[in-house]
Design a protein around this motif. Sequence first.
Motif: not given
Length: 151
Positions: A100-112
């Motif tokens: 998690v890098v605390n960037s909303p878009i990046s975090d959602v994509i990493a989770e998915r």
Amino acid sequence: MGTVYVHPPSYSDEDGARAARVFRNAMINRIGDSPQPLYSIQSNLSVSLKSLGITQENLATRYQAFASLSYVLFRLDQTGKAMPKKLTNNSITSWAGYDVVNSPISDVIAERDAIDRVSKELAELLYLRIASYFAQKPQRQNGAIRPLSAF
């Protein structure tokens, strides 16, 4: 050449819904789809996300997606007069980590992406288990015994 119908897995939340779609699509891509299957797989899928790396500010920096699939393989009655016969059942698990890098878009994509990875891994593991089951179980045909073939 698929002779196994994969029912959509049951699930309990939004992460499970995504995982169920990815899992079922991966299974269908692997074994195919049949208009008249001889077997069916019913399953229950659960997904959980757990924080692993915590900073001094109490922020999570690493997560783990954990998925568990319980399944039952049935032999279908081709006449439609008898109930399906339970052949085997078991459960399998898979996990994947992500940052998690605390960037909303990046975090959602990493989770998915992590959920997709565990779902595809579960599909591959189930495929191998079912293929192994059929390879080990002989069937009688015209008096000869040979391994079952569902794929």
